[in-house]
Design a protein around this motif. Structure first.
Motif, mmCIF file in Angstrom:
data_model
loop_
_atom_site.group_PDB
_atom_site.id
_atom_site.type_symbol
_atom_site.label_atom_id
_atom_site.label_comp_id
_atom_site.label_asym_id
_atom_site.label_seq_id
_atom_site.Cartn_x
_atom_site.Cartn_y
_atom_site.Cartn_z
ATOM 1 N N ILE A 150 0.831 -1.198 0.000
ATOM 2 C CA ILE A 150 0.000 0.000 0.000
ATOM 3 C C ILE A 150 0.868 1.251 0.000
ATOM 4 C CG2 ILE A 150 -1.607 1.354 1.426
ATOM 5 C CD1 ILE A 150 -2.814 -1.388 2.307
ATOM 6 N N VAL A 151 1.899 1.270 0.837
ATOM 7 C CA VAL A 151 2.796 2.420 0.903
ATOM 8 C C VAL A 151 3.491 2.637 -0.436
ATOM 9 C CG1 VAL A 151 5.009 3.178 1.866
ATOM 10 C CG2 VAL A 151 3.169 2.459 3.395
ATOM 11 N N GLN A 152 3.959 1.561 -1.050
ATOM 12 C CA GLN A 152 4.635 1.697 -2.346
ATOM 13 C C GLN A 152 3.697 2.274 -3.405
ATOM 14 O OE1 GLN A 152 6.050 -2.323 -2.961
ATOM 15 N NE2 GLN A 152 8.028 -1.896 -1.986
ATOM 16 N N GLU A 153 2.449 1.825 -3.414
ATOM 17 C CA GLU A 153 1.488 2.341 -4.397
ATOM 18 C C GLU A 153 1.155 3.806 -4.119
ATOM 19 O OE1 GLU A 153 -1.860 -0.284 -4.428
ATOM 20 O OE2 GLU A 153 -0.764 -1.904 -5.447
ATOM 21 N N LYS A 154 1.018 4.164 -2.844
ATOM 22 C CA LYS A 154 0.735 5.560 -2.482
ATOM 23 C C LYS A 154 1.910 6.467 -2.862
ATOM 24 C CE LYS A 154 -3.232 4.993 -0.062
ATOM 25 N NZ LYS A 154 -4.495 5.738 -0.241
ATOM 26 N N ILE A 155 3.129 5.984 -2.603
ATOM 27 C CA ILE A 155 4.316 6.767 -2.952
ATOM 28 C C ILE A 155 4.400 6.963 -4.453
ATOM 29 C CG2 ILE A 155 6.840 6.690 -3.042
ATOM 30 C CD1 ILE A 155 6.801 5.415 -0.271
ATOM 31 N N LYS A 156 4.169 5.899 -5.215
ATOM 32 C CA LYS A 156 4.231 5.986 -6.676
ATOM 33 C C LYS A 156 3.234 7.014 -7.206
ATOM 34 C CE LYS A 156 3.931 3.118 -10.847
ATOM 35 N NZ LYS A 156 3.697 1.742 -11.371
ATOM 36 N N ALA A 157 2.017 7.003 -6.666
ATOM 37 C CA ALA A 157 0.999 7.957 -7.105
ATOM 38 C C ALA A 157 1.371 9.382 -6.705
ATOM 39 C CB ALA A 157 -0.355 7.579 -6.510
#
Length: 226
Positions: free
Chosen positions: A179-186
């Motif tokens: 979840i953190v990786q996806e939030k950071i990417k966005a």
């Protein structure tokens, strides 16, 4: 994926937990270095040591100097035991265990948001145990904690070692990381300077949480096979 070395480290730490043999942890040096000198630095040396004209005050150094617990491949699990009656050192102990996932904190150095996310993930996990509910951490960089009732420390210890760590924690840490990786990417894609600094600012509680229907716990597939 865990390496053989990680598996050996984790099994050794779990055995120490079962045997109630914590080791000295001290300050989280790798994390402190990143928070003082890293790209998204939040601290100064004065913050860590609380230096003042009056000398040493209550500081992160004081908090972690004598910290004990268990070292896993993903980070540390600290353990503190206090008498249930502060006026009676022989009263049954109350145990508190706090999780500090080092690599996750290095990737997303905002423990308050991670606390909300990890507690929410646990309460949405198929193996959530209401009798062992979680809490925020008392330590500066712990993200989820568990505390025993008076005299119930060994029951909690056994559950953590034999149920939570092998069956639940892996899922929580994996989903939190995803979840953190996806939030950071966005956030990086929308940021003018290519950073995710704005994501680290807490505007609302549980702002990292997603639709529970989107959770991908590995234990779900195992339970379906059963």
């Amino acid at each position: 994926m865990n390496t053989n070395r990680d598996m050996e480290v984790n099994e050794a730490a779990r055995n120490l937990l079962i045997s109630a043999c914590p080791v000295q942890l001290g300050m989280p040096a790798k994390l402190i270095r990143e928070l003082v000198h890293g790209k998204y630095s939040f601290l100064t040396a004065e913050d860590v040591c609380s230096l003042s004209k009056d000398g040493w005050g209550l500081s992160m150094l004081d908090e972690y100097l004598d910290k004990q617990g268990y070292v896993f491949s993903w980070g540390t699990l600290s353990e503190v035991a206090n008498p249930s009656d502060p006026d009676d050192d022989k009263s049954p102990a109350i145990f508190r265990f706090e999780f500090m996932p080092m690599e996750l904190l290095l990737a997303f150095p905002q423990s308050a948001q991670l606390e909300d996310l990890l507690m929410w993930l646990y309460r949405n996990h198929p193996l959530y145990y209401p009798e062992f509910d979680c809490d925020e951490g008392d330590e500066s960089w712990s993200v989820i904690s568990f505390q025993s009732e008076e005299g119930g420390g060994e029951t909690l210890r056994s559950w953590l070692a034999n149920v939570f760590l092998p069956l639940i924690w892996h899922d929580l840490l994996g989903e939190a990381t995803r979840i953190v990786q996806e939030k950071i990417k966005a956030a990086v894609a929308q940021s003018p300077d290519g950073s995710f600094h704005e994501l680290l600012v807490e505007h609302d509680r549980c702002q990292l949480c997603i639709d529970p229907a989107e959770l991908q716990f590995e234990v779900d597939a195992f339970l379906e096979e059963e």
